[in-house]
Design a protein around this motif. Structure first.
Motif, short mmCIF file in Angstrom:
data_model
loop_
_atom_site.label_atom_id
_atom_site.label_comp_id
_atom_site.label_asym_id
_atom_site.label_seq_id
_atom_site.Cartn_x
_atom_site.Cartn_y
_atom_site.Cartn_z
N THR A 10 -5.16 -1.83 -5.61
CA THR A 10 -5.79 -0.70 -6.27
C THR A 10 -4.78 0.44 -6.42
OG1 THR A 10 -7.85 -1.31 -5.16
CG2 THR A 10 -7.77 0.85 -6.18
N GLY A 11 -4.81 1.12 -7.54
CA GLY A 11 -3.91 2.25 -7.72
C GLY A 11 -3.90 2.75 -9.15
N ASP A 12 -2.96 3.65 -9.45
CA ASP A 12 -2.88 4.26 -10.77
C ASP A 12 -1.78 3.68 -11.65
OD1 ASP A 12 -4.98 6.22 -10.31
OD2 ASP A 12 -3.59 7.14 -8.89
N ASP A 13 -0.79 3.05 -11.04
CA ASP A 13 0.28 2.42 -11.80
C ASP A 13 -0.15 0.99 -12.12
OD1 ASP A 13 2.61 1.08 -12.67
OD2 ASP A 13 3.90 2.40 -11.48
N GLU A 15 0.82 -1.21 0.00
CA GLU A 15 0.00 0.00 0.00
C GLU A 15 0.86 1.26 0.00
OE1 GLU A 15 -3.69 1.35 2.76
OE2 GLU A 15 -1.74 1.29 3.74
N ALA A 16 2.02 1.22 0.65
CA ALA A 16 2.88 2.39 0.79
C ALA A 16 3.63 2.76 -0.48
CB ALA A 16 3.88 2.16 1.92
N LEU A 55 -2.80 2.65 -4.17
CA LEU A 55 -3.72 3.26 -3.22
C LEU A 55 -4.05 2.33 -2.07
CD1 LEU A 55 -5.68 5.59 -2.48
CD2 LEU A 55 -7.41 4.43 -3.90
N ASP A 56 -4.30 1.05 -2.38
CA ASP A 56 -4.69 0.10 -1.34
C ASP A 56 -4.34 -1.31 -1.80
OD1 ASP A 56 -6.45 -0.20 1.27
OD2 ASP A 56 -7.08 -1.79 -0.08
N ALA A 57 -4.16 -2.19 -0.82
CA ALA A 57 -3.94 -3.61 -1.10
C ALA A 57 -4.73 -4.42 -0.09
CB ALA A 57 -2.45 -3.95 -1.02
N ALA A 58 -5.23 -5.56 -0.53
CA ALA A 58 -6.06 -6.38 0.36
C ALA A 58 -5.99 -7.84 -0.04
CB ALA A 58 -7.51 -5.89 0.33
#
Length: 474
Positions: free
Chosen positions: A238-241, A209-210, A215-218
């Motif tokens: 989740t994220g933009d990359d 996540e960092a 944005l987030d990991a689960a």
């Protein structure tokens, strides 16, 4: 500039399809309007929050179609009347089962999406024992889950879901999602983050996540006691990359798959008789035993009486918490404290392992104002104190016992319908065993008879080939 308008809605329950119990509207605590807003103390004040409906129930059997329709249709009606929204906070569990449906959270999310349209951002907060089908992952824009089992971070997770939603509405828009299912289905008692390998696997989640571009990991363990195709582990980053989130989702999925043989029960296990024998021989006090097969916080009916019959046969000195039986409670209340009653306890909802257990007991305590149990009574049979409740209730806190005049710290053995011990009992226990008992949430998954899960699946197919764990970008 107009403040953001964000709705709040959800239906949350964990449902065992192997339990004969059926959950109805009466089992849910339903909140609306100001009461719903008061549920969350972390909502940013500069957002216009639109409370729709949230319904939450103790885990149990499948929800009736009639009850689901009543709750969901009210959400849909309130959504239509709410006016334009920028976002929606979708507060669910992820393991709700409804009679006649196979992926009800996806059904709910898709119907909501039909009403609010494609541009409203939806952020879902879930239990890590929920299930993430492709349909559900596509229907929402942000999705996350707990990172601890027991779930000490449940409210942190909801706050993270809201924080990410507000941030993306203000700057960033819809992120990409890398989703992949892992064909592993294990009970929570084998995947606790207190111990390895889940401890290390879940420690990687905040590290992912960092990363810039994430944005987030689960990671979802999935729900083992429902027989549906969606039931299996899953990973979403989740994220933009897009390249990075796909790579990290694959890494987390591979770590989970590679550890599949290493997952073990969170405590030493045995039959109930073996666990009782060890407890009697031990000097550790209090000694806790989990009656895991009928754990109401995993979906058990709460009235499986097999363990009660065994405890009476084994002449146990201790406390048994608890078994639901409104008829027995009513008999005890009519008789009053100090009276002797002859009753048949339990086995009236889930009679599979054992029918009602006859016993003659002294009524030792009555609590007619328990907010969860309705009324709870203590029946004394020899040196065993049996808690019987009018409604299903888990016993997770010392105050649950002391409200009935019981002192678990002084008991020889405390047997609780539970899986892994919740934090307060875990800290109290001088020693602990997990009894492998029958019921709707039997730890022995292979004897339950799953027929609808996707195959091959570990541990049902232990020699299965390595799966394709390439994430899909949604």
């Amino acid at each position: 500039m107009k403040p953001l308008r964000i709705g709040i809605a959800g239906i949350a329950i964990e449902s065992s399809t192997f339990s004969p119990h059926r959950s109805t509207v009466d089992d849910f605590v339903v909140t609306r309007d100001r009461e719903l807003l008061a549920r969350y103390d972390f909502l940013p004040a500069d957002v216009e929050w639109v409370p729709l409906l949230h319904a939450k129930a103790l885990p149990g059997g499948a929800v009736t179609e009639e009850s689901y329709t009543e709750l969901s249709e009210e959400i849909f009606t309130r959504l239509r009347d709410a006016g334009p929204l920028d976002g929606l906070f979708f507060d669910i569990h992820g393991a709700m089962s409804v009679e006649g449906r196979l992926d009800v959270e996806a059904d709910l999310a898709e119907r909501i999406r039909e009403i609010i349209g494609p541009d409203v951002l939806v952020s879902a907060s879930m239990d890590l024992h929920g299930n993430v089908s492709r349909r559900l992952a596509r229907a929402v824009d942000l999705i996350t889950c707990y990172r601890m089992a027991p779930h000490e971070d449940a409210w942190d997770t909801r706050e993270r879901a809201v924080r990410n939603l507000v941030a993306r509405l203000r700057d960033g828009g819809k992120p990409a999602k890398a989703w992949v299912q892992v064909p592993v289905l294990l009970p929570g008692e084998k995947t606790s983050t207190r111990i390895e390998p889940a401890k290390s696997i879940y420690a990687r989640v905040p590290q992912v996540e960092a990363l810039d571009g994430v944005l987030d990991a689960a990671i979802w363990v999935g729900y083992a006691w429902a027989d549906e195709p969606r039931c299996q582990a899953a990973v979403v980053v989740t994220g933009d990359d897009r390249e990075l989130i796909a790579a990290k989702a694959a890494e987390l999925a591979r770590a989970y798959w590679d550890a599949r043989h290493d997952f073990a029960f969170v405590a030493p296990t045995g039959t109930l008789a073996e666990c009782v024998s060890i407890a009697k021989a031990s000097e550790a006090r209090p000694f806790f035993i989990s009656d895991s097969g009928d754990n109401p916080t995993a979906g058990g009916a709460g009235d499986t009486s097999w363990s009660l019959g065994e405890l009476l046969r084994l002449d146990v000195n201790g406390i048994y918490a608890a078994i639901v039986d409104p008829e027995t409670v009513a008999t005890a209340v009519r008789a009053g404290i100090g009276a002797t009653v002859t009753v048949e306890v339990g086995g009236k909802i889930d009679s599979g392992p054992c029918g009602p257990v006859p016993l003659t007991a002294r009524v030792e305590a009555i609590d007619a104002e328990d907010p969860v149990a309705g009324t709870a009574v203590v029946l004394a049979v020899g040196e065993l104190r049996v808690i019987v409740t009018a409604r299903r209730k888990p016993y997770h806190h010392e105050a649950d016992f002391t409200a009935l005049g019981l002192k678990p710290r002084e008991a020889e053995v405390v047997i609780v319908k539970i899986g892994y011990l919740e934090p307060e009992l875990y800290e109290m226990a001088a020693d602990w065993r997990l009894a492998l008992t029958p019921g709707g949430v039997d730890q022995d998954l292979l004897r339950l008879g799953h027929r609808r899960i996707e195959r091959p699946m570990f541990p049902f197919d232990p020699g299965m080939p390595a799966p394709d764990l390439t994430p899909e970008l949604l």
